[in-house]
Every structure is written in structure tokens, then in C-alpha cells.
Design an enzyme around this catalytic site. Structure first.
Site, PDB file in Angstrom:
ATOM      1  N   MET A 241       0.753  -1.261   0.094  1.00  0.00           N
ATOM      2  CA  MET A 241      -0.055   0.007  -0.161  1.00  0.00           C
ATOM      3  C   MET A 241       0.834   1.116   0.152  1.00  0.00           C
ATOM      4  SD  MET A 241      -3.465  -1.103   1.872  1.00  0.00           S
ATOM      5  CE  MET A 241      -2.918  -0.659   3.646  1.00  0.00           C
TER       6      MET A 241
ATOM      7  N   HIS B 277       9.169   1.002   3.032  1.00  0.00           N
ATOM      8  CA  HIS B 277      10.269   0.991   4.074  1.00  0.00           C
ATOM      9  C   HIS B 277      11.401  -0.090   3.800  1.00  0.00           C
ATOM     10  CE1 HIS B 277       8.111  -1.828   6.202  1.00  0.00           C
ATOM     11  NE2 HIS B 277       7.179  -0.847   6.214  1.00  0.00           N
TER      12      HIS B 277
ATOM     13  N   HIS C 191       9.523  -3.364   3.086  1.00  0.00           N
ATOM     14  CA  HIS C 191       9.123  -3.666   1.801  1.00  0.00           C
ATOM     15  C   HIS C 191      10.360  -4.209   0.992  1.00  0.00           C
ATOM     16  CE1 HIS C 191       5.998  -0.807   3.041  1.00  0.00           C
ATOM     17  NE2 HIS C 191       5.017  -2.191   2.552  1.00  0.00           N
TER      18      HIS C 191
ATOM     19  N   ASP D 118       8.748   9.119  -3.342  1.00  0.00           N
ATOM     20  CA  ASP D 118       9.615   8.651  -2.536  1.00  0.00           C
ATOM     21  C   ASP D 118       9.509   6.930  -2.986  1.00  0.00           C
ATOM     22  OD1 ASP D 118      11.904   8.293  -0.586  1.00  0.00           O
ATOM     23  OD2 ASP D 118      10.356   7.210   0.615  1.00  0.00           O
ATOM     24  N   ASP D 119       8.357   6.378  -2.876  1.00  0.00           N
ATOM     25  CA  ASP D 119       8.259   5.044  -3.101  1.00  0.00           C
ATOM     26  C   ASP D 119       8.949   4.693  -4.473  1.00  0.00           C
ATOM     27  OD1 ASP D 119       6.851   4.977  -0.795  1.00  0.00           O
ATOM     28  OD2 ASP D 119       4.910   4.735  -1.796  1.00  0.00           O
TER      29      ASP D 119
ATOM     30  N   GLN E 286      12.549   4.404  -4.443  1.00  0.00           N
ATOM     31  CA  GLN E 286      13.013   3.313  -3.763  1.00  0.00           C
ATOM     32  C   GLN E 286      12.932   1.983  -4.590  1.00  0.00           C
ATOM     33  OE1 GLN E 286      12.369   2.544   0.483  1.00  0.00           O
ATOM     34  NE2 GLN E 286      11.142   4.387   0.279  1.00  0.00           N
TER      35      GLN E 286
ATOM     36  N   LYS F  39       5.552  -9.748   9.663  1.00  0.00           N
ATOM     37  CA  LYS F  39       4.812  -8.816  10.314  1.00  0.00           C
ATOM     38  C   LYS F  39       3.550  -8.763  10.358  1.00  0.00           C
ATOM     39  CE  LYS F  39       3.860  -4.094  10.119  1.00  0.00           C
ATOM     40  NZ  LYS F  39       2.507  -4.178   9.513  1.00  0.00           N
TER      41      LYS F  39
ATOM     42  N   SER G  75       6.915  -0.210   9.954  1.00  0.00           N
ATOM     43  CA  SER G  75       5.459  -0.404   9.518  1.00  0.00           C
ATOM     44  C   SER G  75       5.292   0.868   8.797  1.00  0.00           C
ATOM     45  CB  SER G  75       4.569  -0.549  10.535  1.00  0.00           C
ATOM     46  OG  SER G  75       3.468   0.036  10.367  1.00  0.00           O
ATOM     47  N   SER G  76       4.417   1.044   7.635  1.00  0.00           N
ATOM     48  CA  SER G  76       4.282   2.495   7.000  1.00  0.00           C
ATOM     49  C   SER G  76       3.465   3.434   8.113  1.00  0.00           C
ATOM     50  CB  SER G  76       3.331   2.084   5.985  1.00  0.00           C
ATOM     51  OG  SER G  76       3.598   1.234   5.087  1.00  0.00           O
ATOM     52  N   ARG G  77       2.753   2.831   9.021  1.00  0.00           N
ATOM     53  CA  ARG G  77       2.119   3.593  10.050  1.00  0.00           C
ATOM     54  C   ARG G  77       3.004   4.416  10.992  1.00  0.00           C
ATOM     55  NH1 ARG G  77      -3.299   2.045  10.403  1.00  0.00           N
ATOM     56  NH2 ARG G  77      -3.730   0.417   8.763  1.00  0.00           N
TER      57      ARG G  77
HETATM   58  O1  PAF Z   1      -0.132  -5.545   3.675  1.00  0.00           O
HETATM   59  C1  PAF Z   1      -0.542  -4.905   2.845  1.00  0.00           C
HETATM   60  O2  PAF Z   1       0.114  -3.711   2.723  1.00  0.00           O
HETATM   61  C2  PAF Z   1      -1.958  -4.956   2.276  1.00  0.00           C
HETATM   62  O3  PAF Z   1      -2.935  -5.605   3.254  1.00  0.00           O
HETATM   63  C3  PAF Z   1      -1.982  -5.584   1.002  1.00  0.00           C
HETATM   64  C4  PAF Z   1      -1.420  -7.130   1.249  1.00  0.00           C
HETATM   65  C5  PAF Z   1      -1.171  -4.807   0.040  1.00  0.00           C
HETATM   66  C6  PAF Z   1      -3.365  -5.404   0.367  1.00  0.00           C
HETATM   67  O4  PAF Z   1      -3.801  -4.450   0.379  1.00  0.00           O
END
Ligand code: PAF
Length: 310
Positions: free
Chosen positions: A49, A53, A56, A96-97, A100, A169, A205-207
Site C-alpha cells: 500500500m 520502507h 518492503h 519517494d516509493d 526506492q 509482520k 511499518s508504514s504507519r
Molecule cells: O499488507 C498490505 O500492505 C496490504 O494488506 C496488501 C497485502 C497490500 C493488500 O492491500
């Protein structure tokens, strides 16, 4: 419009242009995948999504190690958010994504719009029932996993990968996706990538981007509390309630932290356990200054899950 360019060539030195091929439509992604497959190439896929980071990037490296072509998707999927505020606050860092992904040597980035994937009249969903979805985030976030299985199925149909990589994660998510692939006879190998942590133990985490310095310090109570529970288990405590109490106790010491859940689950059948054993992990979700974070540890040790035992 958020996504506007098809080919991105950013910050490259003259003479060394390494474009990331950005595909916005289902047709373009299908054509890309078809061409790769006709050339006998294995496609590795990492759905995301965005707000990428190092976690990923490590999943992309896993895909790259076993495939000839790597495709990443970036799509903030509205159907998996149970809370519209959470959806609206999800970080979007496309430029930025893409940079990367260019550096990581990704071959194509699929960045569809919401209208492309969920046009007017859309009404088909993939929903799993049973032990994998009836606890933890499946209860705390109603509809979340229905949104995940729906979008991942759609992305799999569009990208047609040989291999897809998801992070440990989101343990419950990857186990659900592995089961879905098996149940729906999708010819895709699911690889589980290791959880990546910051030096201080916080899960990447992106959050995390939504936390300020104070919030980030408070968030450390999550990995710390789970580690305390693991130490207690290793010291002989097997009562699941007591292990969870340790997690609650540590988290609730922090101002602005609310615990969403804490539970001890066995990987044997994904069942809740009153008496913990080595097949179990302890998982917790907490809101830190309103940002929802999840984490888990295996009580027996830090080993990675390869699959769910039936
Ligand atoms: O883990 C995530 O970022 C999302 O849940 C995913 C797998 C891309 C589905 O939207």
C-alpha cells in the site's frame, strides 16, 4: 489525480537511465505480465500500500532471488479499512516509493486508481470463514480480511505471478492468503519474508510515519511488552492470561496507549490457547496516539513461520 506518470526516471546520473515502468491500468499490467511469461520469465510479486520502507525492500529482495521479473503494486485498498479516518490518514509517498523501487531494481510498478479496481457497481468479494479470520484483527477490524482477500485475489488475477511475497509482520494476513491460494487453487507460491525491526525493536511499518518522537517512544512498549511475555514463558509461565496481563500491564503504563487486543495463539490450527506451548505466538494490537500498531513474537524463539500446520 494521484498517479499521473507512466515511466519515471528520477535522480539518475546522465547515461544511466534506469526507469521504473509504472503501469496504471489493468490492461497494461496484464500485457506486461503476458510478455514476461511468453519469454519464459518467472514473475515475483510484492503487493503493497506504498509508504515503503526497508521491510518492503527486503520482500522485494526475496522475490528477486527466485524470479526473473519483479512487480510491485502500490494501492491503498479502501475495502480493507474498517475506519474511514484510518484510510484517509494512510501515508501516501508515491515519489519517494518510486525512487526506492528504482534503486531496488524493480521491473514494473502497478499503481491503479480506485476506479480502475473498484468501478461503479462493483459488488464481488472474497471472504474466508473459520479459525484464521475469527480472532485477532479479524474481530478487531470487521471486514478487514474480506477486503484483503478480495484485493489480493484481484491483484493475483491481474499480475499472474509465479511467486508472491508477504511479510511475517502481518502474520494473520499471510496465513490467510496462503490458505486462500490453496483453497482457490491459485498456482502461486507464497513466500513469507522476515519481520524487519528498527534498531530499537519497533517493527517497521508504514504507519510509524504517523508517530511523532514522543509517540514513537511510547510505541516501543509494544515490542518490549511482548518480549517480557516471551521471557516469562521461557522462565516457565504457561498461563496465557498471565502472559497477556504482562503485555497489558506494560502497555497501559504509557499515556495515550490503548490496547486493542492481546492473545496467545497456536500455529497448530490457529487456535486460542489457555496454556501456552512452543507452537504458540503472542500477538497484540495497540493504538498509540490514535495510530494502530500490531506486533507478535513466537514464545519458543525468534524463528520465522514457514506455513500453518493443519
Ligand atoms: O499488507 C498490505 O500492505 C496490504 O494488506 C496488501 C497485502 C497490500 C493488500 O492491500
Amino acid at each position: 489525480m494521484r498517479f499521473s506518470r507512466r515511466v519515471v526516471t528520477i535522480n539518475h546520473p546522465p547515461g544511466k537511465i534506469l526507469p521504473v515502468q509504472q503501469l496504471l491500468t489493468i490492461d497494461d499490467q496484464r500485457a506486461f505480465s503476458k510478455a514476461a511469461t511468453l519469454q519464459g520469465k518467472r514473475i515475483g510479486f510484492v503487493p503493497t500500500m506504498g509508504a515503503l520502507h526497508a521491510g518492503h525492500i527486503s520482500l522485494i529482495a526475496r522475490a528477486r532471488a527466485v524470479c526473473d521479473v519483479v512487480v510491485v503494486s502500490i494501492f491503498v485498498n479502501p475495502t480493507q479499512f474498517d475506519n474511514p479516518e484510518d484510510f484517509n490518514a494512510y501515508p501516501i509517498t508515491l515519489e519517494d516509493d518510486l525512487e526506492q523501487l528504482r534503486e531496488a531494481g524493480v521491473d514494473a510498478v502497478f499503481t491503479p486508481t480506485k476506479e480502475e479496481l473498484y468501478p461503479n457497481g462493483y459488488c464481488t468479494f472474497v471472504e474466508m470463514v473459520g479459525p484464521l479470520t475469527d480472532k485477532l484483527c479479524g474481530v478487531a477490524r470487521p471486514g478487514h480480511f474480506r477486503g484483503v482477500t478480495t484485493i489480493v485475489s484481484k491483484l493475483f488475477h491481474i499480475v499472474q505471478p509465479n511467486v508472491a511475497v508477504f511479510g511475517e509482520k502481518d502474520l494473520q494476513q499471510v496465513l490467510i492468503i496462503s490458505r486462500m491460494v490453496k483453497d482457490l487453487d491459485m498456482p502461486i507460491e507464497i513466500i513469507i519474508g522476515k519481520t524487519m525491526r528498527e534498531d530499537d525493536g519497533l517493527v517497521m511499518s508504514s504507519r510509524n510515519r504517523r508517530l511523532d518522537e514522543v509517540g514513537r517512544a511510547k510505541a516501543l512498549a509494544l515490542p518490549r511488552s511482548l518480549e517480557m511475555a516471551r521471557m516469562s514463558y521461557q522462565g516457565g509461565e504457561t498461563n496465557a492470561i498471565k502472559l497477556c496481563e504482562e503485555v497489558y500491564g506494560e502497555l497501559l503504563l504509557q499515556d495515550g496507549v490503548a490496547v486493542d487486543y492481546c492473545d496467545v495463539i497456536s500455529l497448530k490450527g490457529f487456535t486460542e490457547k489457555e496454556v501456552a506451548d512452543d507452537s504458540c505466538f503472542i500477538a497484540a494490537a495497540a493504538f498509540v496516539d490514535g495510530v494502530r500498531l500490531i506486533d507478535h513474537v513466537h514464545l519458543a524463539g525468534p524463528e520465522i513461520v514457514e506455513s500453518l500446520d493443519d
